[in-house]
Design an enzyme around this catalytic site. Structure first.
Site, short mmCIF file in Angstrom:
data_model
loop_
_atom_site.label_atom_id
_atom_site.label_comp_id
_atom_site.label_asym_id
_atom_site.label_seq_id
_atom_site.Cartn_x
_atom_site.Cartn_y
_atom_site.Cartn_z
CG HIS A 45 -2.16 1.26 1.54
ND1 HIS A 45 -1.65 2.04 1.70
CD2 HIS A 45 -3.02 1.41 1.06
CE1 HIS A 45 -2.48 3.40 1.88
NE2 HIS A 45 -3.17 2.32 1.45
CB ALA A 46 3.65 3.14 0.22
CG ASP A 47 0.12 6.44 3.92
OD1 ASP A 47 0.70 6.35 4.75
OD2 ASP A 47 -0.40 8.27 3.71
CB ALA A 48 -0.42 0.53 5.42
CG ASN A 93 -4.65 5.60 4.44
OD1 ASN A 93 -5.27 7.22 4.44
ND2 ASN A 93 -3.40 6.26 4.44
#
Length: 245
Positions: free
Chosen positions: A169-172, A176
């Site tokens: 995801h890279a911004d989990a 979010n």
């Protein structure tokens, strides 16, 4: 990042994009970005994400990644995206769910934390590494940080070996993940940096964010819901990398 406690001024561009719909600011971030819920008198609710142009991730990148990921997981449908000299925007259709940090779920942390952990595992299992055109591995993150003038500490230059390569995801962070009314993971937002990396890059941040959102004591519960034993070395490394970049 937070839910605003007071009314937020609406930028003129957002009013134009709303096309007469009633607007409510539902999220603000530290970079000056704002997300508005737009409720038309006749029609479907949609969201307008607006903010200053940045050099780390862009809403154009987010729109591309959301559209790609929607082939396998649920993300809000992209309705419009654009930018001018100073700002950018993203318009998406509403999904019948709430952020895992909505007041209801803050009051039910055990349910929310479990859903975020299970949802992250679902995302990692669903998105195909071999078809993902983006990278979020350690070398690319260090390079990206350098472009932004950030020097990553020497001890973070060498990453642990990759446990399992997934599309991250890279911004989990917990906000979010959107939850369904029954408390299960429903959809994912803020995918602007999505890309391939070790799964612990996401697990570390998701579990760390439980303390910000629900208080101490929930980190390992999220990891258990994901379905693995805590890897303390990888958790420490990827949390330090997150904070450094």
């Amino acid at each position: 990042m937070s839910i605003p406690a007071d009314p937020v001024p609406v930028p003129e561009l957002v009013r134009d994009l709303a096309r007469g719909a009633a607007l409510e600011c539902v999220w603000i971030n530290g970079a000056g970005g704002k997300t508005f819920r737009a409720t038309p008198a006749d029609g479907d609710v949609f969201y307008i994400k607006w903010g200053p142009r940045g050099d780390e991730t862009t809403m154009r990148a987010e729109a591309e990644r959301m559209t790609w990921a929607a082939r396998w997981i649920r993300t809000p449908a992209v309705l419009d995206q654009g930018e001018d000299d100073t700002h950018e925007w993203l318009v998406t259709a509403a999904i019948d769910g709430e952020s895992a940090v909505a007041p209801r779920w803050i009051a039910e942390p055990a349910t929310a934390v479990r859903a975020v952990g299970e949802g992250l595992r679902m995302l990692h299992d669903a998105l195909p590494v071999e078809e993902c055109p983006w990278d979020w591995g350690v070398p690319s993150r260090i390079t990206n940080a350098a472009v932004r003038g950030i020097r990553v500490p020497e001890h973070l230059q060498d990453a642990p070996s990759v446990d399992r390569l997934v599309v991250c995801h890279a911004d989990a962070c917990c906000p979010n993940t959107l939850l369904a009314d029954d408390g299960s993971a429903l959809a994912f937002v803020d995918l602007g940096a999505l890309g391939t990396a070790d799964r612990w890059a996401d697990i570390a941040v998701a579990s760390m964010s439980t303390e910000w959102n629900y208080g101490p004591g929930w980190e390992d519960a999220l990891i258990e819901a994901y379905g693995v034993e805590p890897d303390r070395e990888r958790l420490a490394y990827y949390r330090d990398l997150w904070n450094a970049t």
